[in-house]
Design an enzyme around this catalytic site. Structure first.
Site, PDB file in Angstrom:
ATOM      1  CG  ASP A  14      -1.860  -1.200   1.210  1.00 10.82           C
ATOM      2  OD1 ASP A  14      -2.203  -1.677   0.120  1.00 10.82           O
ATOM      3  OD2 ASP A  14      -2.217  -1.670   2.312  1.00 10.82           O
ATOM      4  CD  GLU A  15       4.736  -0.447  -0.385  1.00 13.81           C
ATOM      5  OE1 GLU A  15       3.852  -0.743  -1.227  1.00 13.81           O
ATOM      6  OE2 GLU A  15       5.397  -1.293   0.234  1.00 13.81           O
ATOM      7  CE  LYS A  17       2.354  -2.445  -4.323  1.00 15.13           C
ATOM      8  NZ  LYS A  17       2.006  -2.015  -2.955  1.00 15.13           N
ATOM      9  N   GLY A  18       0.013   1.655  -7.258  1.00 13.89           N
ATOM     10  CA  GLY A  18      -0.962   1.828  -8.335  1.00 13.89           C
ATOM     11  C   GLY A  18      -0.823   3.196  -8.982  1.00 13.89           C
ATOM     12  CE  LYS A  19       0.479  10.290  -7.841  1.00 13.74           C
ATOM     13  NZ  LYS A  19       0.288  11.579  -7.222  1.00 13.74           N
ATOM     14  CB  ALA A  40      -2.639  -6.457  -5.315  1.00 19.43           C
ATOM     15  N   GLY A  41      -4.522  -4.354  -3.798  1.00 17.44           N
ATOM     16  CA  GLY A  41      -5.533  -3.335  -4.046  1.00 17.44           C
ATOM     17  C   GLY A  41      -4.795  -2.086  -4.470  1.00 17.44           C
ATOM     18  CG  HIS A  42      -2.083  -2.133  -7.033  1.00 15.40           C
ATOM     19  ND1 HIS A  42      -1.200  -2.729  -7.903  1.00 15.40           N
ATOM     20  CD2 HIS A  42      -1.754  -2.610  -5.803  1.00 15.40           C
ATOM     21  CE1 HIS A  42      -0.387  -3.530  -7.225  1.00 15.40           C
ATOM     22  NE2 HIS A  42      -0.710  -3.478  -5.952  1.00 15.40           N
ATOM     23  CB  THR A 130      -6.272 -10.281   1.523  1.00 13.85           C
ATOM     24  OG1 THR A 130      -5.792 -11.364   0.717  1.00 13.85           O
ATOM     25  CG2 THR A 130      -5.157  -9.272   1.741  1.00 13.85           C
ATOM     26  NE  ARG A 144       6.164 -31.158  -6.945  1.00 14.16           N
ATOM     27  CZ  ARG A 144       7.034 -32.034  -6.486  1.00 14.16           C
ATOM     28  NH1 ARG A 144       7.968 -32.488  -7.266  1.00 14.16           N
ATOM     29  NH2 ARG A 144       6.976 -32.448  -5.240  1.00 14.16           N
ATOM     30  CD  GLN A 224       0.823  -8.895  -2.645  1.00 13.22           C
ATOM     31  OE1 GLN A 224       1.481  -9.531  -3.442  1.00 13.22           O
ATOM     32  NE2 GLN A 224      -0.418  -8.554  -2.873  1.00 13.22           N
ATOM     33  CB  THR A 239       2.004 -12.166   0.630  1.00 11.95           C
ATOM     34  OG1 THR A 239       0.987 -12.756  -0.173  1.00 11.95           O
ATOM     35  CG2 THR A 239       3.177 -11.729  -0.244  1.00 11.95           C
ATOM     36  CG  LEU A 332       6.102  15.154   1.141  1.00 11.41           C
ATOM     37  CD1 LEU A 332       7.207  14.473   1.943  1.00 11.41           C
ATOM     38  CD2 LEU A 332       6.728  16.051   0.077  1.00 11.41           C
TER      39      LEU A 332
END
Ligand code: GDP
Ligand code: IMO
Ligand code: MG
Length: 424
Positions: A14-15, A17-19, A40-42, A130, A144, A224, A239, A332
């Site tokens: 959640d840093e 990344k999507g943006k 993931a949730g971007h 999740t 396998r 992640q 994960t 920021l």
């Protein structure tokens, strides 16, 4: 030759990344997911439109870009279809530009059932997953006996492999009245979906190889964060995939020379969802203020995110294990109101001062963060698009971080929207 860039999260996810991926996708031809799944949730915000993507690469919002899902991803068929519906509703035309590797392992309903049962069984040691069936699907892959996308096109094999699930998962499936345990229904559903997926299934490794030869650019989208990596993160509170740069190669079937640049996404403070060590966590009014201003609630599960100060010790680890060239500092603006800002530069562990993560990352539970206190800027940076428009104190904060980590700053994000960005 094009420039192939990796974007990875450097903290616990959640840093933002999507943006960042959406932004950098403007200069790329192909955007590729290499690991993880719908855990993931971007989030991407363009104008008044908000998109939250789980499985589909964040590049899909940029018109005309090709998006691919690599073999390292665990693919949730129904989740994927829901996302397509969502995109359709938003007027995003994805036809002909979305491709899936035949070797992706499928997340099936019983994986979600097992995820829930296993979490329950862990009791006080639960990970706080999740519940998207991620761990159980990767377990099947490594053991396998996973079901892969390519199996949809071989009905007899699919049937055989699904029947085998009843044997090896008897503990969870036998006698269960939960619809998610109904193997027959899953088989029927998968056959129904096969024709739908077929046009999207292609050799992703070859596609990327050829793209490189044609001088095209690829953007590799991590999910992640580094501290959630199954090998290099805070195991077992992690994960089940390699979230770091190494995962790009195995998750897409490409060679190391296909990567030109690694951008690490670093939130200006730290958050974590779920259980596990978090040395700089703030369980106080400041933590609450950051959560509130940063709107720190999970994009996938809606859970409230734990918040804390920036942790340079764990970030040094992330820089090293990913081979980060430059960082994108996000959120920021969330620090705008704070009178002072702390940054963890070292830990104390058993009376000793250390400046790298301990050998056993579980010890992060016992370290005491040592902070440097920097002055806050207490003025509005949100929406700023130029470094020159930032207060001197804000620039000092950024320089302090970059110089400690030994990397340059590629961009700074000052708001959730695409254009609220400083390109350095
Ligand atoms: P990801 O999983 O790394 O893509 O990040 P998430 O989408 O889960 O969480 C990041 C959240 O912060 C989202 O709600 C974004 O819209 C938001 N966001 C991203 N960058 C910024 C920023 O610079 N400032 C603020 N205030 N919000 C941001
Ligand atoms: P993005 O891509 C934040 C966390 C879960 C849990 C642990 C294991 O949006 O940054 P899993 O379901 O993967 O078995 O859960 O990992 N987690 C994330 N935390 N952001 C994510 O993705 C995450 N994906 C998984 O909260 O602690
Ligand atoms: Mg997220």
């Amino acid at each position: 030759m094009g420039n192939n860039t990796v974007v990875v999260g450097c903290q616990w996810g959640d840093e933002g990344k999507g943006k960042i991926v959406d932004l950098l996708a403007a200069d790329a031809d192909i955007i590729a997911r290499f690991q993880g799944g719908a855990n993931a949730g971007h989030t991407i915000i363009v104008g008044d439109s908000k998109y939250v993507l789980h499985l589909i690469p964040s590049g899909i919002i940029q018109p005309g870009k090709t998006c691919v899902i690599g073999n390292g991803v665990v693919f949730d068929p129904d989740g994927f279809l829901e996302e397509l519906e969502f995109l359709k509703g938003k007027g995003i035309d994805y036809k002909g530009r979305l491709f899936i590797s035949p070797a992706t392992n499928l997340v099936l309903p019983y994986h979600k059932l097992i995820d829930a049962v296993q979490e329950e069984a862990r009791g006080t040691g639960s990970i706080g997953t999740t519940m998207r069936g991620i761990g159980p699907t990767y377990i099947d892959k490594v053991a396998r006996h996973g079901i892969r996308m390519v199996d949809l096109f071989a009905p007899d094999r699919l049937k055989r492999r699904l029947e085998y699930q009843k044997v090896i998962k008897a503990q969870y499936l036998e006698g269960s009245t939960d619809e998610r345990a109904n193997i027959g229904a899953i088989y029927d559903r998968l056959l129904e979906l096969a024709e739908l997926f077929k046009p999207m299934v292609t050799d992703i490794s070859l596609m990327l190889y050829n793209a490189r030869r044609e001088g095209k650019s690829v953007l590799f989208e991590g999910a992640q964060g580094s501290m959630l990596d199954v090998d290099l993160g805070t195991y077992p509170f992690a994960t089940s995939s390699n979230t770091t740069t190494g995962g790009v190669l195995t998750g897409l079937g490409i060679g190391p020379k296909m990567i030109d640049e690694v951008v690490g996404v670093v939130k200006a403070y730290t958050t974590r969802v779920g259980a596990g060590p978090f040395p700089t966590e703030l369980i106080d009014d400041t933590g609450e203020a950051i959560r509130c201003k940063g709107d720190e609630y999970g994009a996938t599960t809606g859970r409230s995110r734990r918040c804390g100060w920036l942790d340079l010790v764990s970030l040094r680890h992330a820089m090293r294990i990913n081979g980060v060239d430059s960082i994108a500092v996000t959120k920021l603006d969330v620090l705008d109101d704070l009178p002072e800002i702390k940054v963890c530069t070292k830990y104390e562990l058993n009376g000793k001062v250390i400046d790298q993560v301990p050998l056993d990352l579980a010890e992060l539970n016992h370290v005491k963060p040592i902070y440097e206190t920097l002055p806050g800027w207490q003025s509005k940076t949100s929406g700023t698009t130029s470094m020159d428009d930032l207060p001197a104190v804000t620039r000092e904060y950024l320089n302090f971080v970059a110089s400690d980590l030994g990397v340059s700053i590629k961009l700074v994000s000052t708001g959730a929207k695409r254009d609220e960005t400083i390109l350095v």
